[in-house]
Scaffold this motif. Sequence first.
Motif, PDB file in Angstrom:
ATOM      1  N   SER A 110     -17.801  -4.293  25.785  1.00  0.00           N
ATOM      2  CA  SER A 110     -18.826  -4.080  26.772  1.00  0.00           C
ATOM      3  C   SER A 110     -18.253  -3.343  28.001  1.00  0.00           C
ATOM      4  CB  SER A 110     -19.397  -5.458  27.078  1.00  0.00           C
ATOM      5  OG  SER A 110     -20.122  -5.460  28.200  1.00  0.00           O
ATOM      6  N   ARG A 111     -17.047  -3.724  28.404  1.00  0.00           N
ATOM      7  CA  ARG A 111     -16.425  -3.031  29.546  1.00  0.00           C
ATOM      8  C   ARG A 111     -16.082  -1.583  29.212  1.00  0.00           C
ATOM      9  NH1 ARG A 111     -11.618  -6.511  31.796  1.00  0.00           N
ATOM     10  NH2 ARG A 111     -12.501  -8.568  31.448  1.00  0.00           N
ATOM     11  N   LEU A 112     -15.586  -1.392  27.996  1.00  0.00           N
ATOM     12  CA  LEU A 112     -15.245  -0.021  27.606  1.00  0.00           C
ATOM     13  C   LEU A 112     -16.507   0.831  27.521  1.00  0.00           C
ATOM     14  CD1 LEU A 112     -13.235   2.136  26.792  1.00  0.00           C
ATOM     15  CD2 LEU A 112     -13.208   1.210  24.471  1.00  0.00           C
ATOM     16  N   GLY A 113     -17.602   0.215  27.038  1.00  0.00           N
ATOM     17  CA  GLY A 113     -18.871   0.943  26.992  1.00  0.00           C
ATOM     18  C   GLY A 113     -19.270   1.426  28.382  1.00  0.00           C
ATOM     19  N   ALA A 114     -19.164   0.526  29.363  1.00  0.00           N
ATOM     20  CA  ALA A 114     -19.535   0.887  30.740  1.00  0.00           C
ATOM     21  C   ALA A 114     -18.610   1.983  31.274  1.00  0.00           C
ATOM     22  CB  ALA A 114     -19.471  -0.350  31.621  1.00  0.00           C
ATOM     23  N   LEU A 115     -17.310   1.837  31.016  1.00  0.00           N
ATOM     24  CA  LEU A 115     -16.364   2.862  31.486  1.00  0.00           C
ATOM     25  C   LEU A 115     -16.661   4.212  30.837  1.00  0.00           C
ATOM     26  CD1 LEU A 115     -13.093   0.726  31.387  1.00  0.00           C
ATOM     27  CD2 LEU A 115     -14.019   1.864  33.431  1.00  0.00           C
ATOM     28  N   ASP A 116     -16.941   4.194  29.534  1.00  0.00           N
ATOM     29  CA  ASP A 116     -17.239   5.438  28.829  1.00  0.00           C
ATOM     30  C   ASP A 116     -18.473   6.117  29.421  1.00  0.00           C
ATOM     31  OD1 ASP A 116     -15.079   5.426  27.149  1.00  0.00           O
ATOM     32  OD2 ASP A 116     -16.115   4.477  25.465  1.00  0.00           O
ATOM     33  N   LEU A 117     -19.488   5.294  29.760  1.00  0.00           N
ATOM     34  CA  LEU A 117     -20.682   5.877  30.386  1.00  0.00           C
ATOM     35  C   LEU A 117     -20.316   6.548  31.698  1.00  0.00           C
ATOM     36  CD1 LEU A 117     -23.669   3.374  29.966  1.00  0.00           C
ATOM     37  CD2 LEU A 117     -23.366   5.633  28.921  1.00  0.00           C
ATOM     38  N   ASP A 118     -19.514   5.841  32.508  1.00  0.00           N
ATOM     39  CA  ASP A 118     -19.097   6.408  33.796  1.00  0.00           C
ATOM     40  C   ASP A 118     -18.303   7.687  33.612  1.00  0.00           C
ATOM     41  OD1 ASP A 118     -20.306   4.352  35.037  1.00  0.00           O
ATOM     42  OD2 ASP A 118     -18.477   3.254  35.580  1.00  0.00           O
ATOM     43  N   LEU A 119     -17.530   7.730  32.529  1.00  0.00           N
ATOM     44  CA  LEU A 119     -16.661   8.890  32.311  1.00  0.00           C
ATOM     45  C   LEU A 119     -17.370  10.007  31.558  1.00  0.00           C
ATOM     46  CD1 LEU A 119     -13.457   6.889  31.333  1.00  0.00           C
ATOM     47  CD2 LEU A 119     -13.692   8.334  33.374  1.00  0.00           C
ATOM     48  N   GLY A 120     -18.663   9.777  31.240  1.00  0.00           N
ATOM     49  CA  GLY A 120     -19.418  10.811  30.535  1.00  0.00           C
ATOM     50  C   GLY A 120     -19.090  10.897  29.050  1.00  0.00           C
ATOM     51  N   ASN A 121     -18.478   9.863  28.510  1.00  0.00           N
ATOM     52  CA  ASN A 121     -18.140   9.857  27.084  1.00  0.00           C
ATOM     53  C   ASN A 121     -19.227   9.084  26.341  1.00  0.00           C
ATOM     54  OD1 ASN A 121     -17.094   9.483  24.546  1.00  0.00           O
ATOM     55  ND2 ASN A 121     -15.263   8.355  25.209  1.00  0.00           N
ATOM     56  N   SER A 122     -20.336   9.777  26.034  1.00  0.00           N
ATOM     57  CA  SER A 122     -21.467   9.041  25.467  1.00  0.00           C
ATOM     58  C   SER A 122     -21.179   8.591  24.036  1.00  0.00           C
ATOM     59  CB  SER A 122     -22.741   9.881  25.537  1.00  0.00           C
ATOM     60  OG  SER A 122     -22.514  11.135  24.947  1.00  0.00           O
ATOM     61  N   ALA A 123     -20.429   9.384  23.276  1.00  0.00           N
ATOM     62  CA  ALA A 123     -20.113   8.977  21.899  1.00  0.00           C
ATOM     63  C   ALA A 123     -19.338   7.657  21.915  1.00  0.00           C
ATOM     64  CB  ALA A 123     -19.305  10.063  21.197  1.00  0.00           C
ATOM     65  N   GLY A 124     -18.351   7.578  22.819  1.00  0.00           N
ATOM     66  CA  GLY A 124     -17.572   6.343  22.939  1.00  0.00           C
ATOM     67  C   GLY A 124     -18.450   5.170  23.348  1.00  0.00           C
ATOM     68  N   ALA A 125     -19.344   5.432  24.320  1.00  0.00           N
ATOM     69  CA  ALA A 125     -20.211   4.355  24.801  1.00  0.00           C
ATOM     70  C   ALA A 125     -21.132   3.859  23.690  1.00  0.00           C
ATOM     71  CB  ALA A 125     -21.022   4.846  25.992  1.00  0.00           C
ATOM     72  N   ILE A 126     -21.658   4.784  22.905  1.00  0.00           N
ATOM     73  CA  ILE A 126     -22.544   4.380  21.790  1.00  0.00           C
ATOM     74  C   ILE A 126     -21.778   3.460  20.843  1.00  0.00           C
ATOM     75  CG2 ILE A 126     -23.743   5.228  19.730  1.00  0.00           C
ATOM     76  CD1 ILE A 126     -24.457   7.765  21.408  1.00  0.00           C
ATOM     77  N   ARG A 127     -20.563   3.881  20.461  1.00  0.00           N
ATOM     78  CA  ARG A 127     -19.765   3.075  19.539  1.00  0.00           C
ATOM     79  C   ARG A 127     -19.487   1.681  20.129  1.00  0.00           C
ATOM     80  NH1 ARG A 127     -13.687   4.855  18.496  1.00  0.00           N
ATOM     81  NH2 ARG A 127     -13.559   3.839  20.516  1.00  0.00           N
ATOM     82  N   GLU A 128     -19.140   1.647  21.411  1.00  0.00           N
ATOM     83  CA  GLU A 128     -18.770   0.368  22.020  1.00  0.00           C
ATOM     84  C   GLU A 128     -19.960  -0.585  22.133  1.00  0.00           C
ATOM     85  OE1 GLU A 128     -15.618  -0.635  22.455  1.00  0.00           O
ATOM     86  OE2 GLU A 128     -15.335   1.272  21.413  1.00  0.00           O
ATOM     87  N   TYR A 129     -21.117  -0.072  22.583  1.00  0.00           N
ATOM     88  CA  TYR A 129     -22.273  -0.976  22.699  1.00  0.00           C
ATOM     89  C   TYR A 129     -22.756  -1.428  21.329  1.00  0.00           C
ATOM     90  CZ  TYR A 129     -22.536  -0.402  27.748  1.00  0.00           C
ATOM     91  OH  TYR A 129     -22.267  -0.425  29.089  1.00  0.00           O
ATOM     92  N   GLN A 130     -22.626  -0.539  20.340  1.00  0.00           N
ATOM     93  CA  GLN A 130     -22.988  -0.977  18.991  1.00  0.00           C
ATOM     94  C   GLN A 130     -22.069  -2.112  18.532  1.00  0.00           C
ATOM     95  OE1 GLN A 130     -23.075   2.833  16.959  1.00  0.00           O
ATOM     96  NE2 GLN A 130     -25.320   2.872  16.961  1.00  0.00           N
ATOM     97  N   SER A 131     -20.770  -2.010  18.902  1.00  0.00           N
ATOM     98  CA  SER A 131     -19.839  -3.090  18.552  1.00  0.00           C
ATOM     99  C   SER A 131     -20.216  -4.389  19.246  1.00  0.00           C
ATOM    100  CB  SER A 131     -18.405  -2.701  18.936  1.00  0.00           C
ATOM    101  OG  SER A 131     -18.006  -1.583  18.187  1.00  0.00           O
TER     102      SER A 131
END
Length: 731
Positions: free
Chosen positions: A653-674
């Motif tokens: 969940s934290r990595l998802g939020a960080l990825d969103l902040d960093l503009g890494n939407s692919a990473g955020a999608i993967r993390e929130y799905q996890s």
Amino acid sequence: MRKLLALVSFAVLPLSAQAPATPAEALPCEALRHKGNPTYKACYQRLTSATDPAVRAEGLWGVGDYRSANDAFRDALKLRPKDPAPRVRWGRMYLDHWQAGEARDLFKEAVALKEDYAPALLGMGLVAGEQFESQAIKNAEKALQSDPKLYEAHELIARVQLEDGSPEKAAAAARKALEIYPEALDALAVLGTIDLLDDKKESPWMTRALAINPGYGNAYAIAAHFFIITRRYEEGIAQYRRALELDPSLQGARSDMGVNLMRLGQEDEARKHLEQAYAAGYQNPETVNSLRLLDSMKDYVTFKTPTTILVLHKKEAALLRPYFQAEFDRALATYEKKYKFKLKKPVQLEVYPNHEDFAVRTLGMPGLGALGVTFGYTVAMDSPSGRKPGQWHWASTMWHELSHVYALEITGHRVPRWFTEGLAVYEETAAAPDWGDRLDPGAIDAIKKKTLLPVTELDRGFMHPTGPNQVMVSYFQGGKICNFIDQKWGYDKMIAMLHDFAAKMTVPEVIEKEFQMKPEEFDRQFLAWLEPQTAKTVSSYDDWRKRIKGVSDSVKAKKWDDVIKEGEAIRDSYSEYVEMGNVYDFLAQAWLAKGDKAKATKELETYSRIGGRDPETLKQLSALQTEQGRKKEAAATLERLNLIYLEDEAAHSRLGALDLDLGNSAGAIREYQSVLQLKPLDPAAAHLGLAVAFKTANRPDDAREEVISALEAAPGYKPAQKLLLELSGKE
Ligand SMILES: [Zn+2]
């Protein structure tokens, strides 16, 4: 020697210098069986009504009635409590019935009654040999000291030597057995095996064995064993087929063949043979567990690409798949370039959340605490959920195993164990410096005591380790040898070595060809290279051990200044130690207590860079980095954690939020799905996070679906309502 043989030729088997353990009444039956004469069963049958329980036991064992034989042996011991002979025979029966532990106890009792009793010493050696323990040869030699005519002891030595990859020594021992007894079938089988391993289609030794006993299928079962332990699985299975053709009653060979067919993914045929062996009464743990594993395979799902077959347990497939598939693809692509080799078919990677299921895959393989095993194109490994969080690095293990696939394929499965392991260990840290194992106390001890093995004998450290640490130390040493070669001669030397091994060159030949020196000189240069890298840690290890304990005590007493002073003083004397109770963690705690977050972060960053794997510590580091506005580093720390442990909802969940902040939407999608795969307590927040990620990735339909899910989970959830409006407004 020959004279004695002529005297006893009527009995076929040679008389030992000491009284044989087998009762005289059973010797003619044993002789018939040795010759493959089918009347041996009738012979044993006659013994089943003998009055002497020791003789009766032989008869019952001979006809395969283990239970009654067991009772008879028990009676025999009551009758002759001080006689080691029936104890040894009873032990041999247990060994025959896959109960090595019980067998060992009986042999020990026999030795206690008569310490130089050769049949008991041989028994101890046989147990050790079955369990790949180093005392096998020692026990066999002791047995020979007390009875030089005990040809079985030479046969045992021959087998162990061949397992250690020393065919010359194995052949010498087999010949000694044959000098004592020209019809020593197992000795002939070992000599025949050496020919077959050398790619000869037939061997005169095998012919000679079959001339003595035309139904001696065990000759090929012995050969199969050696093909399997040198990882030549297909050829091993072919040998089992020959064994069973000669003697379809060899249920042990049938079961082994089933186990190995299963390893290669040929599950239907595997099941057929395992069930057949089981039905015939061969119900050893390997057979039973393998059948159980085949049954549990229905709980696994398979994902295929043109180059990969990923097999995951259905309960965790959705969580693991994106991470495993990504590393799987990346590793194969990297190795194809590095090894300059294209695999002929897809690699199958099986991931077991239940360590016991995985353990069934590794049966019969020496080596402790395996995390992964490679059988040609099939790799089996533990799932990160199968072990304690942070205990190991799954991506590192996967890359290690996939390196084996290449080393085995390039060499036609002829790579020595130490080299394929060394290369695989090398590749772990080549993939990322924080992967792989660090210099551990076992290796430090081995360097200090100078017990690292010469390169020509390094396989022994894997096959018949002399102590609990030697397998791990041998991995370390193999890996370091590859580092040494890489630094001094370049990576391509290692590829050249693989091709040399493919051309069936021996280790000394390969070393002379590639490095223009004798193996002894290679060992000398390697140790000279290793010495300065490890000298500081090796010499200060004892002192460090004492002092780290003191630091730990100061942490408990919250004496932070002491922790910092002493911690910093010892930190660099064993900088690679990142396991439980490491100095970085202690120092970070002290700096945090004193309010210096920057210094705490610095310690934890070193911990992570060196290879620390504790999920809580890594999460703490990532939180500190986030607080300091270093979001990129914070995300990288959690990415590292993903390759170690995947079941941490908060981390995803934290990595998802960080990825969103960093503009890494692919990473955020993967993390929130996890996060959602882990059935979170607050699913609404995870759905919303995923919705935002989809929106950023320009997938408005998916985003809307997730917002609706968020609102289903929490109808009054304001941020979700707001996003839904936003998404609707854009239409
Ligand atoms: Zn390995």
